[in-house]
Design a protein around this motif. Structure first.
Motif, mmCIF file in Angstrom:
data_model
loop_
_atom_site.group_PDB
_atom_site.id
_atom_site.type_symbol
_atom_site.label_atom_id
_atom_site.label_comp_id
_atom_site.label_asym_id
_atom_site.label_seq_id
_atom_site.Cartn_x
_atom_site.Cartn_y
_atom_site.Cartn_z
ATOM 1 N N ALA A 156 1.138 -1.175 0.165
ATOM 2 C CA ALA A 156 0.227 -0.026 0.075
ATOM 3 C C ALA A 156 1.203 1.234 -0.030
ATOM 4 N N ALA A 157 0.518 2.575 -0.293
ATOM 5 C CA ALA A 157 1.221 3.442 -0.659
ATOM 6 C C ALA A 157 0.078 4.432 -0.847
ATOM 7 N N SER A 158 0.310 5.540 0.442
ATOM 8 C CA SER A 158 -0.628 7.010 0.020
ATOM 9 C C SER A 158 0.540 8.307 -0.454
ATOM 10 N N GLY A 159 -0.168 9.253 -0.806
ATOM 11 C CA GLY A 159 0.575 10.332 -0.556
ATOM 12 C C GLY A 159 0.765 11.591 0.343
ATOM 13 N N LYS A 160 1.318 12.871 -0.352
ATOM 14 C CA LYS A 160 1.534 13.419 1.241
ATOM 15 C C LYS A 160 0.039 14.288 1.241
#
Length: 172
Positions: A111-115
């Motif tokens: 999983a990844a998320s932006g700022k």
């Protein structure tokens, strides 16, 4: 009564003998390589592709899953939104294929998320809205950043979901 007990005992013996016959075990690690970049941006919504990064072998060195075999992915992507909400991506590895053609189900993903810019958007929106009414409220439309996973990322936390008996060519 004796016949029923004999039948149950024989079934347990046969079940125990076949339970030890697996050559691909649950929990065994599978390295997966992501071939395409994935982004939560609406413009970059392509179907990502992934492959098994290295051969999976049994204790005798027989290849059970070949390097380069496709891995089916489930993608959950959320686009960035106003009020500083960041984009989000979740990739789950679902299955691949063994050398004998049977599907091998997998567990795990990344999983990844932006700022996140929520504080900035609300601070400027409310503060600017009070000082420069109503133009300052447009700062509430500031969006967070998109999430991004680059190509050639190795997913090393992927494991086999169940026990399998894979038939290897040349073996009995």
């Amino acid at each position: 009564m004796r016949t029923i007990l004999t039948l149950i005992a024989s079934l347990l013996v046969v079940g125990a003998a076949t339970a030890q016959d697996f050559n691909l075990r649950s929990g065994q690690e599978v390295r997966v390589r992501l071939l395409t970049a994935v982004s939560s941006s609406k413009n970059l919504q392509a179907t990502p592709t992934a492959i098994v990064d290295s051969n999976i072998t049994d204790s005798e060195g027989n290849i059970l899953i070949s390097r380069g075999t496709n891995v089916e992915l489930l993608v959950d992507a959320q686009h960035r939104k106003g009020l500083g909400k960041a984009g989000f991506i979740k990739l789950d590895c679902l299955k691949t294929t063994a050398v004998d053609g049977q599907p091998i189900y997998l567990m795990g993903g990344v999983a990844a998320s932006g700022k996140d810019r929520e504080g900035l958007a609300i601070g400027l929106g409310v503060g600017g809205g009070i000082v420069v009414f109503p133009v300052g409220f447009f700062c509430l439309c500031i969006k967070g950043e998109d999430a991004y996973i680059p190509s050639n990322t190795i997913l090393s936390n992927i494991v086999i979901d169940d026990n399998y008996r894979v038939r290897v060519s040349g073996a009995n």
